[in-house]
Design a protein around this motif. Structure first.
Motif, PDB file in Angstrom:
ATOM      1  N   GLN A 177     -22.946  20.856  71.417  1.00 15.58           N
ATOM      2  CA  GLN A 177     -23.274  21.972  72.288  1.00 15.58           C
ATOM      3  C   GLN A 177     -22.348  21.961  73.504  1.00 15.58           C
ATOM      4  O   GLN A 177     -22.030  20.918  74.044  1.00 15.58           O
ATOM      5  N   GLY A 178     -21.911  23.133  73.878  1.00 18.03           N
ATOM      6  CA  GLY A 178     -20.914  23.239  74.939  1.00 18.03           C
ATOM      7  C   GLY A 178     -19.507  23.340  74.397  1.00 18.03           C
ATOM      8  O   GLY A 178     -18.590  23.749  75.108  1.00 18.03           O
ATOM      9  N   VAL A 179     -19.321  22.966  73.119  1.00 14.08           N
ATOM     10  CA  VAL A 179     -18.009  23.046  72.472  1.00 14.08           C
ATOM     11  C   VAL A 179     -18.071  23.984  71.270  1.00 14.08           C
ATOM     12  O   VAL A 179     -17.271  24.910  71.142  1.00 14.08           O
ATOM     13  N   ALA A 180     -19.049  23.746  70.380  1.00 19.13           N
ATOM     14  CA  ALA A 180     -19.154  24.531  69.146  1.00 19.13           C
ATOM     15  C   ALA A 180     -20.354  25.467  69.141  1.00 19.13           C
ATOM     16  O   ALA A 180     -20.599  26.137  68.143  1.00 19.13           O
ATOM     17  N   GLY A 181     -21.105  25.502  70.212  1.00 26.94           N
ATOM     18  CA  GLY A 181     -22.277  26.363  70.245  1.00 26.94           C
ATOM     19  C   GLY A 181     -23.094  26.125  71.494  1.00 26.94           C
ATOM     20  O   GLY A 181     -22.702  25.368  72.384  1.00 26.94           O
ATOM     21  N   LYS A 182     -24.249  26.779  71.533  1.00 22.72           N
ATOM     22  CA  LYS A 182     -25.142  26.685  72.684  1.00 22.72           C
ATOM     23  C   LYS A 182     -26.203  25.615  72.441  1.00 22.72           C
ATOM     24  O   LYS A 182     -26.312  25.050  71.358  1.00 22.72           O
ATOM     25  N   THR A 183     -26.988  25.365  73.478  1.00 20.90           N
ATOM     26  CA  THR A 183     -28.103  24.442  73.330  1.00 20.90           C
ATOM     27  C   THR A 183     -29.168  25.056  72.432  1.00 20.90           C
ATOM     28  O   THR A 183     -29.221  26.270  72.239  1.00 20.90           O
ATOM     29  N   TYR A 184     -30.037  24.213  71.898  1.00 22.98           N
ATOM     30  CA  TYR A 184     -30.980  24.637  70.869  1.00 22.98           C
ATOM     31  C   TYR A 184     -32.216  25.282  71.474  1.00 22.98           C
ATOM     32  O   TYR A 184     -32.931  24.675  72.285  1.00 22.98           O
ATOM     33  N   GLY A 185     -32.487  26.508  71.056  1.00 27.44           N
ATOM     34  CA  GLY A 185     -33.692  27.194  71.478  1.00 27.44           C
ATOM     35  C   GLY A 185     -33.832  27.254  72.987  1.00 27.44           C
ATOM     36  O   GLY A 185     -32.894  27.598  73.712  1.00 27.44           O
ATOM     37  N   SER A 186     -35.015  26.903  73.463  1.00 27.13           N
ATOM     38  CA  SER A 186     -35.283  26.911  74.902  1.00 27.13           C
ATOM     39  C   SER A 186     -34.817  25.641  75.587  1.00 27.13           C
ATOM     40  O   SER A 186     -34.869  25.540  76.814  1.00 27.13           O
ATOM     41  N   ASN A 187     -34.334  24.664  74.799  1.00 26.53           N
ATOM     42  CA  ASN A 187     -34.068  23.337  75.351  1.00 26.53           C
ATOM     43  C   ASN A 187     -32.674  23.254  75.971  1.00 26.53           C
ATOM     44  O   ASN A 187     -31.796  22.515  75.506  1.00 26.53           O
TER      45      ASN A 187
END
Length: 411
Positions: A177-187
């Protein structure tokens, strides 16, 4: 987000004769040399970050609140205004980074002080870090998925909710996360965990450089990498460990410096004005926060590192029984035990509570945010007992000495 009980060197920290023996069935897995200032600051940082997020989820915010109540005085109004410093609650993140660097490197620093030719067992270090982090992370992701799925069924959808599909799950599971995508759900708090995992992955290189160059040149080198990464990556919203490596390495430098000071015997105490310097740097971070979080993080990391360097010098801060420390520090130290669990799962709990109780509407009263914390803390403690504690024990069992003892017992 790191624990001093499991050091990089693969051995328990030196035992303190003043710490009474605990029964084998005790739920806490302590390091033999308990550093209460570390545990207390870890607990403080976890509570700070958790309530920082709680206000965002449950409350309308200070500006809107002030516009709605003006100068009216009531218990609720006073309580709300007293939470004003929580606006800088993200300062808990650089505190975690500095503590993590200290805890991870302290064991290796002790080993190097005993034997300058000591070499880190890289595969064993990675295996123990995997055992310590990934079972807890996997459980936290599954819990986030379950809680967020419920929150998604309660329109209007909370503004904190993001994708909970397989792609987002795998991105966060593999700490991308931060490189290939966002953080998971609300977390959203998981963005820092990806950096922690990257710190652990690169630590053997940092350790090798420490053996060859010394810790101060390594810190200077990391500072240059940090600056270059901030310019090349962070300003383009790419979050990679190199942009935050300096704060983590500050903690490692403190561990090295403290071990070297202890080995030298009667060293001169650090000046008391370091506390004033720490306060000034933290205040500068609060000012810098107005212009951007990243710059504030750097000041906060420096300020806390200066404080920690001085605080660890006090005999009461290191290897003392819990009965000899202040009640506040003792309570924070207890929160420090399960700070990792609290950090990992607090946000989906807050979002679910907001969705269930208020249909995600921000509240003008500050009291719901306090209630949300009273739910999240015990849930995090149960999560710690059920998930994190077994992971800690698994990680401890992978230490070379413990594995040899286990094999001997089975023979």
């Amino acid at each position: 987000m790191s624990d001093s009980a499991f050091d990089a060197g693969g051995a328990s920290l030196p035992a303190s004769t003043s710490v009474p023996a605990r029964p084998r069935h005790d739920a806490r897995v302590d390091s033999a040399g308990k550093e209460h200032v570390i545990d207390a600051m870890r607990g403080f940082a976890a509570l700070l970050v958790a309530y920082f997020h709680c206000r965002q989820v449950a409350w309308i915010g200070m500006e809107s609140f002030h516009q709605s109540v003006g100068h009216a005085l009531s218990l609720s109004t006073i309580a709300a205004y007293l939470t004003f410093p929580i606006a800088w609650g993200s300062a808990g993140v650089p505190i975690f980074f500095v503590i993590s660097g200290y805890c991870i490197h302290r064991g290796g620093a002790l080993k190097l002080a005993q034997n300058p030719n000591y070499q880190l067992d890289t595969l064993n270090f990675w295996a123990r870090r995997f055992a310590r982090i990934y079972p807890v992370l996997l459980a936290a992701l599954l819990l986030t998925c379950a809680l967020d799925w419920i929150s998604f069924q309660l329109p209007p959808v909370n503004h904190k909710l993001r994708e909970i599909g397989l792609h987002a799950f795998l991105v966060n599971l593999f700490s991308l996360q931060g490189v290939a995508g966002k953080t998971y759900g609300s977390n959203g708090a998981l963005w820092t965990l990806s950096l922690e995992v990257q710190f652990y992955a690169i630590y053997p290189l940092l350790f090798a450089l420490r053996r060859r160059l010394g810790m101060t040149p390594v810190l200077a080198l990391v500072a240059l990498v940090n600056i270059a990464s901030a310019y090349a990556l962070e300003r383009h919203d790419v979050q990679f460990f190199t942009s935050y490596w300096f704060s983590w390495t500050l903690g490692a430098w403190i561990a090295d410096a403290r071990v070297q000071t202890s080995a030298a015997g009667h060293a001169r105490p650090a000046p008391n004005w370091l506390y004033a310097a720490a306060a000034a740097l933290i205040a500068l971070g609060c000012v810098a926060f107005h212009f951007g979080q990243y710059g504030a993080f750097q000041f906060w990391a420096l300020g806390f590192a200066v404080y920690l360097y001085k605080a660890l010098e006090r005999p009461r801060a290191v290897q003392t029984p819990a009965s000899s420390i202040s009640p506040i520090a003792r309570v924070l130290s207890r929160f420090g035990d399960f700070s990792f669990s609290l950090y990992l799962i607090h946000l989906p709990i807050f979002v679910l509570l907001s969705s269930l109780l208020y249909r995600s509407a921000l509240q003008s009263s500050i009291w719901p945010s306090f209630g949300f914390m009273l739910v999240a803390v015990p849930v995090a403690y149960v999560f710690y007992r059920l998930v994190e504690l077994p992971a800690m024990k698994w990680s401890a069992s992978l230490k070379p000495r413990n594995r040899a003892a286990t094999r001997a017992a089975r023979a």
